[in-house]
Design a protein around this motif. Structure first.
Motif, PDB file in Angstrom:
ATOM      1  N   ALA A  28       0.835  -1.204   0.000  1.00 21.47           N
ATOM      2  CA  ALA A  28       0.000   0.000   0.000  1.00 21.47           C
ATOM      3  C   ALA A  28       0.871   1.255   0.000  1.00 21.47           C
ATOM      4  CB  ALA A  28      -0.933  -0.002   1.214  1.00 21.47           C
ATOM      5  N   GLY A  29       1.935   1.247   0.791  1.00 21.60           N
ATOM      6  CA  GLY A  29       2.839   2.391   0.827  1.00 21.60           C
ATOM      7  C   GLY A  29       3.516   2.626  -0.508  1.00 21.60           C
ATOM      8  N   VAL A  30       3.940   1.553  -1.161  1.00 17.78           N
ATOM      9  CA  VAL A  30       4.564   1.670  -2.486  1.00 17.78           C
ATOM     10  C   VAL A  30       3.569   2.286  -3.466  1.00 17.78           C
ATOM     11  CG1 VAL A  30       5.415   0.363  -4.470  1.00 17.78           C
ATOM     12  CG2 VAL A  30       6.240  -0.199  -2.193  1.00 17.78           C
ATOM     13  N   GLY A  31       2.384   1.723  -3.525  1.00 17.88           N
ATOM     14  CA  GLY A  31       1.382   2.199  -4.475  1.00 17.88           C
ATOM     15  C   GLY A  31       0.953   3.638  -4.234  1.00 17.88           C
ATOM     16  N   MET A  32       0.632   3.953  -3.002  1.00 17.98           N
ATOM     17  CA  MET A  32       0.162   5.312  -2.713  1.00 17.98           C
ATOM     18  C   MET A  32       1.290   6.328  -2.804  1.00 17.98           C
ATOM     19  SD  MET A  32      -2.842   4.802   0.124  1.00 17.98           S
ATOM     20  CE  MET A  32      -1.744   4.330   1.424  1.00 17.98           C
ATOM     21  N   GLY A  33       2.502   5.927  -2.417  1.00 20.56           N
ATOM     22  CA  GLY A  33       3.633   6.834  -2.523  1.00 20.56           C
ATOM     23  C   GLY A  33       3.952   7.186  -3.967  1.00 20.56           C
ATOM     24  N   VAL A  34       3.973   6.182  -4.838  1.00 17.67           N
ATOM     25  CA  VAL A  34       4.220   6.434  -6.263  1.00 17.67           C
ATOM     26  C   VAL A  34       3.095   7.269  -6.854  1.00 17.67           C
ATOM     27  CG1 VAL A  34       4.355   5.324  -8.529  1.00 17.67           C
ATOM     28  CG2 VAL A  34       5.728   4.456  -6.629  1.00 17.67           C
TER      29      VAL A  34
ATOM     30  N   MET B 274      10.136  -3.680   1.519  1.00 19.11           N
ATOM     31  CA  MET B 274       9.718  -3.015   2.760  1.00 19.11           C
ATOM     32  C   MET B 274      10.244  -1.585   2.812  1.00 19.11           C
ATOM     33  SD  MET B 274       7.764  -4.943   4.511  1.00 19.11           S
ATOM     34  CE  MET B 274       7.276  -6.639   4.635  1.00 19.11           C
ATOM     35  N   GLY B 275      11.480  -1.377   2.358  1.00 20.49           N
ATOM     36  CA  GLY B 275      12.038  -0.024   2.332  1.00 20.49           C
ATOM     37  C   GLY B 275      11.275   0.887   1.398  1.00 20.49           C
ATOM     38  N   ALA B 276      10.846   0.362   0.243  1.00 21.96           N
ATOM     39  CA  ALA B 276      10.034   1.166  -0.670  1.00 21.96           C
ATOM     40  C   ALA B 276       8.692   1.500  -0.042  1.00 21.96           C
ATOM     41  CB  ALA B 276       9.835   0.415  -1.987  1.00 21.96           C
ATOM     42  N   GLY B 277       8.134   0.561   0.710  1.00 26.86           N
ATOM     43  CA  GLY B 277       6.883   0.834   1.413  1.00 26.86           C
ATOM     44  C   GLY B 277       7.049   1.923   2.465  1.00 26.86           C
ATOM     45  N   VAL B 278       8.137   1.836   3.222  1.00 27.72           N
ATOM     46  CA  VAL B 278       8.432   2.870   4.229  1.00 27.72           C
ATOM     47  C   VAL B 278       8.608   4.226   3.543  1.00 27.72           C
ATOM     48  CG1 VAL B 278      10.181   3.654   5.883  1.00 27.72           C
ATOM     49  CG2 VAL B 278       9.394   1.283   5.928  1.00 27.72           C
ATOM     50  N   ALA B 279       9.356   4.245   2.429  1.00 26.63           N
ATOM     51  CA  ALA B 279       9.571   5.499   1.701  1.00 26.63           C
ATOM     52  C   ALA B 279       8.251   6.062   1.170  1.00 26.63           C
ATOM     53  CB  ALA B 279      10.544   5.264   0.544  1.00 26.63           C
ATOM     54  N   GLY B 280       7.365   5.175   0.722  1.00 27.90           N
ATOM     55  CA  GLY B 280       6.063   5.631   0.234  1.00 27.90           C
ATOM     56  C   GLY B 280       5.244   6.293   1.322  1.00 27.90           C
ATOM     57  N   TRP B 281       5.188   5.668   2.489  1.00 28.43           N
ATOM     58  CA  TRP B 281       4.446   6.276   3.595  1.00 28.43           C
ATOM     59  C   TRP B 281       5.085   7.592   4.025  1.00 28.43           C
ATOM     60  CZ3 TRP B 281      -0.267   4.943   4.235  1.00 28.43           C
ATOM     61  CH2 TRP B 281      -0.690   3.625   4.016  1.00 28.43           C
TER      62      TRP B 281
ATOM     63  N   LEU C 280       4.221  10.412   1.762  1.00 28.73           N
ATOM     64  CA  LEU C 280       2.868  10.909   2.011  1.00 28.73           C
ATOM     65  C   LEU C 280       2.804  11.765   3.278  1.00 28.73           C
ATOM     66  CD1 LEU C 280       0.902   7.650   1.201  1.00 28.73           C
ATOM     67  CD2 LEU C 280       0.900   9.764  -0.147  1.00 28.73           C
ATOM     68  N   GLY C 281       3.904  11.844   4.000  1.00 31.59           N
ATOM     69  CA  GLY C 281       3.933  12.614   5.245  1.00 31.59           C
ATOM     70  C   GLY C 281       3.427  11.842   6.445  1.00 31.59           C
ATOM     71  N   LEU C 282       3.226  10.558   6.282  1.00 31.77           N
ATOM     72  CA  LEU C 282       2.721   9.725   7.378  1.00 31.77           C
ATOM     73  C   LEU C 282       3.896   9.055   8.091  1.00 31.77           C
ATOM     74  CD1 LEU C 282      -0.344   8.259   5.479  1.00 31.77           C
ATOM     75  CD2 LEU C 282      -0.358  10.001   7.269  1.00 31.77           C
ATOM     76  N   TRP C 283       4.681   9.873   8.787  1.00 28.34           N
ATOM     77  CA  TRP C 283       5.894   9.405   9.438  1.00 28.34           C
ATOM     78  C   TRP C 283       5.649   8.351  10.509  1.00 28.34           C
ATOM     79  CZ3 TRP C 283      10.404  10.069   7.286  1.00 28.34           C
ATOM     80  CH2 TRP C 283      10.530  11.091   6.339  1.00 28.34           C
ATOM     81  N   PRO C 284       4.600   8.453  11.325  1.00 26.99           N
ATOM     82  CA  PRO C 284       4.386   7.381  12.313  1.00 26.99           C
ATOM     83  C   PRO C 284       4.142   6.019  11.655  1.00 26.99           C
ATOM     84  CG  PRO C 284       3.131   9.329  12.924  1.00 26.99           C
ATOM     85  CD  PRO C 284       3.673   9.580  11.559  1.00 26.99           C
ATOM     86  N   VAL C 285       3.403   6.016  10.545  1.00 25.44           N
ATOM     87  CA  VAL C 285       3.155   4.760   9.829  1.00 25.44           C
ATOM     88  C   VAL C 285       4.473   4.249   9.238  1.00 25.44           C
ATOM     89  CG1 VAL C 285       1.901   3.664   7.926  1.00 25.44           C
ATOM     90  CG2 VAL C 285       0.768   5.413   9.319  1.00 25.44           C
TER      91      VAL C 285
ATOM     92  N   GLY D 289       8.700   0.342   9.343  1.00 23.94           N
ATOM     93  CA  GLY D 289      10.125   0.068   9.278  1.00 23.94           C
ATOM     94  C   GLY D 289      10.632  -0.751  10.456  1.00 23.94           C
ATOM     95  N   VAL D 290      10.252  -0.368  11.655  1.00 25.78           N
ATOM     96  CA  VAL D 290      10.724  -1.067  12.855  1.00 25.78           C
ATOM     97  C   VAL D 290      10.166  -2.487  12.902  1.00 25.78           C
ATOM     98  CG1 VAL D 290      10.559  -1.094  15.375  1.00 25.78           C
ATOM     99  CG2 VAL D 290      11.130   1.026  14.188  1.00 25.78           C
TER     100      VAL D 290
END
Length: 134
Positions: free
Chosen positions: A32-38, A91-98, A101-106, A111-112
């Motif tokens: 989801a993070g990859v898709g929404m981030g792109v 997973m890193g691409a997902g973290v970068a995507g979130w 989007l400015g959703l740092w807590p997500v 990531g953790v």
């Protein structure tokens, strides 16, 4: 017929563990993070249709990469460094995507949890324990 499913796969019936549920949730969150981030990054360059299409294609590409090289039934199984690299990439691409989007807590939570779960999963796989549901 012997009752075996077509295709030669054996269905293993065992309880699903909490770790496996967590892994699935992390994988879906990464996709989801990859898709929404792109999609968000493309929104500034293209219209909404191309932006959405780019996001869908990016998430699909990440899922195909995961399925081919990282899943327990991977078409091209890799040794642990390769599995770790694919996992870190997706997973890193997902973290970068979130994060995009400015959703740092997500992003931080994904990531953790992904690092901890991935490390435990790789160790268990190398020991021959049950493979995490990936």
């Amino acid at each position: 017929m012997s009752g075996a499913p077509s295709g030669g796969y054996r269905i293993e019936r065992r309880p699903v563990t909490a770790g496996e549920v967590l892994r699935l949730a992390l994988e879906l969150a990464a996709l989801a993070g990859v898709g929404m981030g792109v999609a968000a990054l493309l929104a500034a360059l293209a219209g909404p249709v191309l932006s959405a299409l780019g996001g869908i294609l990016a998430a699909l590409a990440a899922a195909v990469l995961w399925g081919l090289f990282r899943s327990p039934r991977a078409r091209f199984p890799l040794p642990w460094p390769g599995r770790a690299a694919v996992e870190l990439l997706v997973m890193g691409a997902g973290v970068a995507g979130w994060a995009a989007l400015g959703l740092w807590p997500v992003a931080l939570g994904l990531g953790v949890l992904a690092l901890a779960s991935g490390a435990v999963g790789l160790v268990r796989e190398e020991r021959g324990d049950r493979s995490p549901s990936s």
